[in-house]
Design a protein around this motif. Structure first.
Motif, PDB file in Angstrom:
ATOM      1  N   TYR A   1       2.807  -7.861   3.846  1.00 23.68           N
ATOM      2  CA  TYR A   1       4.003  -7.370   3.155  1.00 23.68           C
ATOM      3  C   TYR A   1       4.727  -8.497   2.413  1.00 23.68           C
ATOM      4  O   TYR A   1       5.412  -8.252   1.412  1.00 23.68           O
TER       5      TYR A   1
ATOM      6  N   ARG B   1      -0.879  -9.707   7.335  1.00 27.86           N
ATOM      7  CA  ARG B   1      -1.512  -8.618   8.068  1.00 27.86           C
ATOM      8  C   ARG B   1      -3.036  -8.729   7.953  1.00 27.86           C
ATOM      9  O   ARG B   1      -3.571  -9.208   6.954  1.00 27.86           O
TER      10      ARG B   1
ATOM     11  N   SER C   1      -6.502  -6.372   7.849  1.00 26.25           N
ATOM     12  CA  SER C   1      -6.764  -5.012   7.379  1.00 26.25           C
ATOM     13  C   SER C   1      -6.893  -4.041   8.540  1.00 26.25           C
ATOM     14  O   SER C   1      -6.636  -2.855   8.393  1.00 26.25           O
TER      15      SER C   1
ATOM     16  N   ASN D   1       2.293  -4.503  -1.976  1.00 25.42           N
ATOM     17  CA  ASN D   1       1.512  -3.622  -2.831  1.00 25.42           C
ATOM     18  C   ASN D   1       1.695  -3.922  -4.314  1.00 25.42           C
ATOM     19  O   ASN D   1       1.242  -3.141  -5.162  1.00 25.42           O
TER      20      ASN D   1
ATOM     21  N   VAL E   1       2.987   1.549  -3.576  1.00 28.30           N
ATOM     22  CA  VAL E   1       2.622   2.740  -2.808  1.00 28.30           C
ATOM     23  C   VAL E   1       3.942   3.461  -2.548  1.00 28.30           C
ATOM     24  O   VAL E   1       4.838   2.913  -1.901  1.00 28.30           O
TER      25      VAL E   1
ATOM     26  N   TRP F   1       2.009   9.609   0.709  1.00 31.45           N
ATOM     27  CA  TRP F   1       2.234   8.549  -0.271  1.00 31.45           C
ATOM     28  C   TRP F   1       1.280   8.706  -1.447  1.00 31.45           C
ATOM     29  O   TRP F   1       0.247   9.379  -1.346  1.00 31.45           O
TER      30      TRP F   1
ATOM     31  N   VAL G   1      -2.623   8.826  -1.436  1.00 33.32           N
ATOM     32  CA  VAL G   1      -3.120   8.096  -0.273  1.00 33.32           C
ATOM     33  C   VAL G   1      -3.727   9.155   0.640  1.00 33.32           C
ATOM     34  O   VAL G   1      -3.017   9.909   1.301  1.00 33.32           O
ATOM     35  N   ASN G   2      -5.031   9.216   0.640  1.00 34.78           N
ATOM     36  CA  ASN G   2      -5.733  10.304   1.298  1.00 34.78           C
ATOM     37  C   ASN G   2      -6.052  10.014   2.752  1.00 34.78           C
ATOM     38  O   ASN G   2      -6.329   8.863   3.136  1.00 34.78           O
TER      39      ASN G   2
ATOM     40  N   THR H   1      -6.342   2.964   2.258  1.00 35.45           N
ATOM     41  CA  THR H   1      -4.947   2.521   2.257  1.00 35.45           C
ATOM     42  C   THR H   1      -4.170   3.094   3.433  1.00 35.45           C
ATOM     43  O   THR H   1      -3.343   2.403   4.027  1.00 35.45           O
ATOM     44  N   TYR H   2      -4.408   4.340   3.760  1.00 41.36           N
ATOM     45  CA  TYR H   2      -3.665   4.978   4.857  1.00 41.36           C
ATOM     46  C   TYR H   2      -3.812   4.201   6.160  1.00 41.36           C
ATOM     47  O   TYR H   2      -2.943   4.261   7.034  1.00 41.36           O
TER      48      TYR H   2
ATOM     49  N   MET I   1      -4.076   0.877   6.572  1.00 36.29           N
ATOM     50  CA  MET I   1      -3.653  -0.530   6.551  1.00 36.29           C
ATOM     51  C   MET I   1      -2.135  -0.638   6.479  1.00 36.29           C
ATOM     52  O   MET I   1      -1.489   0.128   5.780  1.00 36.29           O
ATOM     53  N   GLY I   2      -1.590  -1.603   7.203  1.00 34.28           N
ATOM     54  CA  GLY I   2      -0.154  -1.815   7.223  1.00 34.28           C
ATOM     55  C   GLY I   2       0.477  -1.199   8.457  1.00 34.28           C
ATOM     56  O   GLY I   2      -0.208  -0.719   9.364  1.00 34.28           O
ATOM     57  N   ASP I   3       1.793  -1.208   8.472  1.00 38.54           N
ATOM     58  CA  ASP I   3       2.534  -0.827   9.675  1.00 38.54           C
ATOM     59  C   ASP I   3       2.877   0.654   9.694  1.00 38.54           C
ATOM     60  O   ASP I   3       3.197   1.238   8.648  1.00 38.54           O
TER      61      ASP I   3
ATOM     62  N   ARG J   1       6.100   2.353   7.743  1.00 39.63           N
ATOM     63  CA  ARG J   1       6.318   1.649   6.488  1.00 39.63           C
ATOM     64  C   ARG J   1       5.259   2.080   5.485  1.00 39.63           C
ATOM     65  O   ARG J   1       4.266   2.724   5.844  1.00 39.63           O
ATOM     66  N   ALA J   2       5.463   1.675   4.248  1.00 31.76           N
ATOM     67  CA  ALA J   2       4.439   1.965   3.246  1.00 31.76           C
ATOM     68  C   ALA J   2       3.125   1.333   3.682  1.00 31.76           C
ATOM     69  O   ALA J   2       3.089   0.164   4.094  1.00 31.76           O
ATOM     70  N   PRO J   3       2.033   2.073   3.582  1.00 28.57           N
ATOM     71  CA  PRO J   3       0.740   1.460   3.875  1.00 28.57           C
ATOM     72  C   PRO J   3       0.432   0.383   2.847  1.00 28.57           C
ATOM     73  O   PRO J   3       0.996   0.362   1.754  1.00 28.57           O
ATOM     74  N   LEU J   4      -0.478  -0.495   3.198  1.00 30.32           N
ATOM     75  CA  LEU J   4      -0.808  -1.638   2.357  1.00 30.32           C
ATOM     76  C   LEU J   4      -2.142  -1.452   1.649  1.00 30.32           C
ATOM     77  O   LEU J   4      -3.113  -0.988   2.249  1.00 30.32           O
ATOM     78  N   THR J   5      -2.193  -1.862   0.399  1.00 30.79           N
ATOM     79  CA  THR J   5      -3.476  -1.917  -0.284  1.00 30.79           C
ATOM     80  C   THR J   5      -4.118  -3.269  -0.009  1.00 30.79           C
ATOM     81  O   THR J   5      -3.523  -4.139   0.649  1.00 30.79           O
TER      82      THR J   5
END
Lengths: 388, 335
Positions: free
Chosen positions: A167, A173, A175, A238, A248, A257, A301-302, B126-127, B129-131, B134-138
């Motif tokens: 972030y 982070r 993956s 992002n 996102v 999203w 975001v699928n 993407t869904y 990854m991340g916390d 919060r917004a997922p991360l690419t």
């Protein structure tokens, strides 16, 4: 067995977990005859797991849970199975007989495993100087890290990705999806086809090494060159360094999203005019359609049911249903290499049962009598179910 | 390798051509044929050095040039939008050819606008990854493009091996979809939607990035590593601690376990943590900055670095015994 440009290529596949089986799945999809050489306990014990544990076809471990593991079945279509105890002298000899008539041996054990069985490259080359041997140890067979225990998620932060994902620079982070395995798996298939073509020109086999660590590093070499050119890449969430806006964005619903990439300020203005009432009030598919119509790169975001129902994915028949009698029909991800516009795969086979092809391969490839195969089965050197 | 390859397009085609070039093929790249379908995270200089070093580079002079060159090579690698490729005469090209496009050469969305971020989102990555919350991360970088380039390389190389002409179609979206770890079977078998858990795995713990004195480290403690991990922590008493005796227990008591991990290892340097992991035989990695990767002693000893215009660039993921890394230069664009 699938039809394809690799028809006639014989591969002995000793790989396990994700990276190795992913690579050999690609090769099997392209027509290679991939024979999994599996240890008798390679798919776990012959007992049922506690209820609710594991991923099994139809949600049911059944009477043969070792043949119903969802991840295994997904990764091992278009392959055959011979289950041999390589630690038994007759098992080792049987394996060497198979090597004599094979083109490729591929494994992803730790650096010392095959040598400890006296089945390293030099031994295999002695029985077949044309053999191509692909080793996929986590950190390679040499160097100060070569004996480290390697799992993809722990290798990942050492590949360069760890320096740029997160972030913010204070919030790195992983993956959490073991990217070195995915990279290593596809790279493994690339290594095999490279070696096959090279053997055509040189006339000899080869030892080829592919470490998950270096596979991951090879995917981030551009960042390393950018650093040497004076840049200092850091995690930027992002965002995208070349876009006016990349994000996102929250849409209507729980944890829904879309990903949006506005390359120019003009695209950003169009995006903002479309979401002026707040993107969180719009369905992600509707918003995607509106943005696409406005010439903006956007996509939902699928989650799995989303992409299974995606009209593009359906039109190209990407998910393939495979099953056998007694098992449910399940759609599995296909192969993204479409050859000559062929989207149907009537020749594809679901994953093999443990030891399903013992007799076929031992009699067909190396001319063992049925009596020899029966003796190997009686002695437990070759199995059709886990012992115990 | 005596193969001749013609390449044009963006990052995916470039990576495919890179694999051919480092494998000994002659690669001709035509610059400026079609706009790139995705955008680079790095400078053009870095792109050229990483992907195009060693290739012959020509300026695009028109359709006739492209078709003439296509007729003189063994493999044509193209990346672009389907209608652009068709306008160039893609269907008139014989031999072994591969078109890499965001969504495929066919289908109702074949002309959709794309970016790597969009493809990862639509492909289910993407869904995950991340916390949570919060917004997922690419993913930063070019994972989608490079994996697509690898698939294109595999397909065309298989055709070379077979010795038959084929037309290949590689969709970047399908590349992402093909590379799910367990996402699809969790749904198809159990009706479960895999979710994101930061740097953790969710159902097994401790698997996470943890802070330490000079950065971050990662451990991947699946159940059979729990005992060795307690040794790594210097807390063998925890092995039989009822709170942490099961995977479920370790997740339910995550906060307390995190506190113990920080207490035991948080004051140590990355090098110290790595050493402890090595001794305990626990899968352990440290978060390396780019400079640290470039200076990594293991990579140096394994001789993975190519010299590209005086800079370090990693060689291919796979190495043939006895081969040395290729040192190339970035050629100027001719014409």
């Amino acid at each position: 067995m699938a039809n394809g440009p690799l028809s006639g290529v014989r591969i002995l596949d000793l790989t396990h977990v994700w990276a190795g089986p992913l690579g050999t799945r690609i090769l099997g999809d392209l027509g290679a005859e991939v024979v999994k050489i599996e240890p008798p306990m390679g798919r776990g014990p012959g007992t049922k797991p506690p209820p609710g544990v594991g991923i099994f076809l139809g949600g049911d471990a059944g009477e043969d849970p070792w043949n119903r593991q969802g991840v295994f079945v997904k990764l091992n279509r278009n392959k055959k199975s011979v289950a041999i105890d390589l630690k038994a002298p007759s098992g080792r000899e049987t394996f060497l007989d198979l090597v004599r008539v094979a083109d490729v041996v591929i494994e992803n054990f730790s650096a010392r495993a095959m040598k400890s069985l006296n089945l390293g490259f030099e031994t295999l080359r002695d029985v077949n100087d044309q053999i191509i041997y692909i080793a996929m140890p986590g950190f390679g067979t040499t160097g100060p890290y070569s004996h480290w225990v390697a799992y993809g998620p722990s290798v990942e932060p050492m590949t360069g990705l760890g320096a740029v994902m997160g972030y913010s620079p204070d919030e790195p982070r992983n993956s959490a999806i073991a990217l070195p395995d995915a990279i290593g798996g596809v790279s493994g298939a690339a290594a095999v086809v490279t070696a096959l073509n090279r053997r055509r020109e040189t006339g000899t086999g080869a030892f080829v090494e592919l470490s998950l660590h270096e596979a991951g590093v090879s995917f981030h070499g551009d960042f390393m060159l950018d650093r040497q050119l004076g840049q200092d890449p850091k995690p930027i969430g992002n965002d995208h360094p070349a876009h006016a806006m990349s994000a996102v964005v929250r849409t209507r619903g729980e944890d829904e999203w879309i990903a949006v990439s506005c390359r120019t300020e003009d695209e950003r203005e169009r995006f903002e005019s479309i979401v002026c009432d707040g993107p969180q009030n719009i369905d992600k598919h509707e918003l995607t359609a509106a943005l696409q119509a406005a010439g903006i790169a956007a996509g939902p975001v699928n989650i799995t049911p989303d992409f299974l129902a995606d009209e593009q994915v359906e039109a190209r028949k990407f998910f393939v249903e495979l099953s056998r009698v007694g098992q449910p029909n399940i759609a599995f991800p296909g192969n993204p290499i479409v050859i000559d516009g062929e989207f149907d795969h009537p020749d594809w086979q679901t994953a093999p049962l443990l030891g399903e092809h013992n007799r076929e391969i031992l009699t067909g490839w190396i001319g063992y009598d049925d009596e020899v195969v029966d003796r190997l089965l009686r002695d437990g050197v070759v199995v059709e179910r886990p012992p115990g | 390798m005596s193969t001749r390859v013609l390449e044009f397009g963006g990052l995916a085609a470039g990576f495919c051509g890179r694999l051919f070039r480092h494998g000994g093929a002659e690669v001709i790249r035509i610059e400026g044929v079609v706009p790139s379908v995705t955008d680079a995270w790095v400078s053009q200089g870095a792109v050229d050095a990483f992907l195009h070093a060693g290739k012959q580079r020509l300026a695009f002079r028109g359709r006739d040039q492209l078709l003439e060159l296509a007729g003189s090579v063994d493999v044509v690698v193209a990346e672009g939008m389907p209608e652009e490729l068709e306008a160039l005469g893609w269907d008139a090209i014989d031999g072994i050819r591969v078109a890499i496009t965001p969504f495929g050469m066919t289908g109702p969305r074949r002309q959709w606008h794309a970016s790597a971020s969009v493809l990862l989102a639509m492909g289910g990555y993407t869904y995950l990854m991340g916390d949570p919350g919060r917004a997922p991360l690419t993913l930063p970088g070019h994972y989608t493009e490079f994996q697509s380039g690898q698939y294109a390389y595999i397909g065309t190389s298989a055709c070379l091996y077979e010795g038959q002409d084929h037309s290949l179609d590689v969709s970047m979206l399908e590349v992402v979809l093909s590379l799910s770890q367990m996402t699809t079977v969790m749904w198809s078998c159990n009706g479960d939607v895999r979710s994101r858990h930061g740097s953790s795995f969710g159902i097994l713990y401790p698997i996470n990035l943890f802070p330490c004195a000079d950065g971050w480290f990662h451990v991947n403690v699946v159940p059979h590593f729990w005992g060795p991990f307690t040794q790594m922590l210097g807390r063998p008493d925890l092995e039989d601690d009822v709170r942490f005796a099961s995977s479920r227990g370790r997740i339910d008591n995550k906060d307390e376990l995190d506190r113990i991990i920080f207490e035991s290892l948080g004051h140590r340097t990355k090098a110290e943590v790595q050493k402890l992991g090595e001794q305990a035989r626990v899968p352990t990695g440290v978060l390396q900055e780019i400079d640290e990767v470039l200076a990594d002693p293991h990579l140096a000893e394994r001789n993975i670095w190519c010299d590209i215009n005086g800079m370090q660039s990693p060689s291919l993921a796979y190495r043939f015994d006895g081969d040395l890394p290729n040192d190339f230069i970035v050629e100027p664009i001719d014409g």
